[in-house]
Scaffold this motif. Structure first.
Motif: not given
Length: 466
Positions: A45-58
């Protein structure tokens, strides 16, 4: 049934013809273990959160792969062709950098992505580290990404019990793709240099074992410094030994290389967007059959299905050799473990520097009597040099001198490019001086009582941005 001449022509068009183009790009893929410092399984679940965070950042990155549960497992920037994805499972992140003409450009973008992702994970007491085998693998959930490719791959690797009466043994780690990580380099190689590139670089594998080994199976097999070799060789990928490891032959010309390609095995194809697994078999045998019985994944289960071979199935030929030809006209070097993160570019720098020094490199190998020409093949030497102790016929000082001569040649090749990329070779000179590689350093630190978490953090630090 499909004729051999048609198959041979198709192999040529897919693997050889693309090397007719004169290009000079570099591609780098770096797989990196994710570690839960609480000594629990990586929290997906943390992995998926960070993936979304990366997508928003970049924001230039777009979804490029979504699993059956609706989670993103691959993001791609269409401008640079950079891909940030998960390899085999959500325990392993990969930074696949789009092709560039220099290492500095690649390094700058890699450091940017890596820093963001690592800092994001550390907010949840997870981290990333530069090791070829996940040091906390025993805590993880070894589950493949629920997608066509990775379910197919895991199904293939788990099928080892179905193979009987083979002159090989299988290890008990079919999930190894979920805890092992590599640093891969792709270089454009022109057809004129293709045979010499494969022949000469194949003989370098023992030296690369000395320099780059970084996969210790902690707690189970501490004797080997590059356990990744074992994981590939003694899996279902190694049913046909031509599909993995080294070539063990000197090719005379393109025709001989084509014959080698014909000796490879296939184990999957795709129909209507779905993978079909079947027992590993020689590709010529596959194309001689009217139908092949395989298995297809459907709604959580596998069912049997007959597949009719088609010539276009050549694109599903998946060898995993130390040196692979790709459909893009590149040569992929894939025998190196993930390195300590601050040293990540040294792998590409080594191969890039030697790419245009083939004659000099061949001369070094041909005239050497320290390592080569002592009754051992390059494959045998590689197997010897992923062990802790050197055999009596090898002198460590002389071996270090030979290794330095090769790294010096790589440095010269980079200097002649006039960009300053030779600075990325500095970690290799330190390893030669210390008679060490990242794996032996891990073992030495542990023997001195250094806490494994400290090693994990140190190997994951990006404290030297060149």
């Amino acid at each position: 049934m499909i004729g051999k001449e048609l198959i041979r022509n198709k192999l040529y068009n897919e693997f050889i013809k693309p090397t007719n183009q004169k290009k000079n790009f570099i591609g780098i893929e770096i797989e990196i273990p994710i570690v839960n410092l609480d000594k629990k399984a990586v929290d997906f679940n943390i992995v998926h959160k960070i993936t979304e965070k990366f997508k928003n950042q970049y924001s230039d990155f777009k979804s490029d792969g979504i699993d059956y549960d609706g989670n993103i497992f691959s993001l791609k920037n269409p401008e640079t062709d950079d891909i940030v994805c998960y390899d085999c499972s959500y325990n392993n992140i990969e930074f696949a950098m789009g092709k560039e003409k220099d290492l500095f450009t690649i390094n700058e973008r890699f450091c940017d992505y890596y820093s963001f992702v690592k800092e994001s994970f550390e907010q949840y007491n997870h981290t990333l580290t530069g090791m070829g085998i996940n040091p906390y693998r025993q805590y993880n959930l070894n589950q493949p990404i629920p997608s066509e490719r990775y379910l197919m791959l895991y199904h293939h690797l788990k099928s080892f019990k179905n193979y009987q009466n083979l002159p090989m043994r299988f290890h008990n780690y079919p999930e190894y793709g979920m805890f092992s990580s590599a640093s891969q380099v792709q270089l454009d190689v022109h057809k004129d240099n293709l045979i010499q590139t494969i022949n000469v670089f194949s003989k370098l594998e023992p030296i690369k074992a000395l320099l780059f080994s970084n996969s210790v199976l902690l707690g189970e097999d501490n004797d080997l410094t590059c356990f990744r070799d074992i994981l590939w060789e003694y899996s279902t990928h190694g049913v046909n030994p031509h599909n993995i490891g080294m070539y063990n032959v000197d090719f005379k010309d393109i025709s001989e290389l084509q014959s080698y390609l014909e000796s490879l095995n296939m184990y999957c194809v795709m129909r209507d967007g779905a993978y079909i697994n079947f027992p590993s078999m020689n590709l010529l045998e596959y194309f001689q059959k009217d139908y092949v019985r395989g298995e297809i994944y459907c709604k959580g289960n596998y069912r049997e299905i007959d597949v009719k071979p088609m010539l276009s199935d050549i694109k599903y030929l998946r060898p995993f050799k130390f040196i692979n030809l790709t459909f893009r006209g590149t040569v992929e070097f894939r025998s190196v473990c993930t390195q300590p993160i601050k040293d990540s570019m040294c792998v590409a720098a080594f191969h890039l520097g030697l790419k245009d020094k083939l004659d000099d490199l061949e001369e070094i190998i041909t005239t050497d009597d320290v390592l080569y020409h002592q009754g051992y093949t390059a494959t045998e030497l590689r197997k010897i040099l992923i062990h802790d102790e050197l055999p009596s016929f090898l002198n460590q000082k002389d071996l270090c001198n030979l290794t330095k001569e090769i790294v010096d040649l790589a440095s010269l090749g980079l200097q002649e490019r006039g960009i300053g990329e030779e600075t990325f070779l500095n970690p290799l000179y330190a390893r030669i001086k210390n008679h060490a590689n990242p794996a032996s350093e891990i073992k030495k630190l542990i023997s001195k009582g250094v806490n494994l978490e400290k090693i994990i953090r140190d190997y994951g630090n990006l404290d030297m941005v060149v």
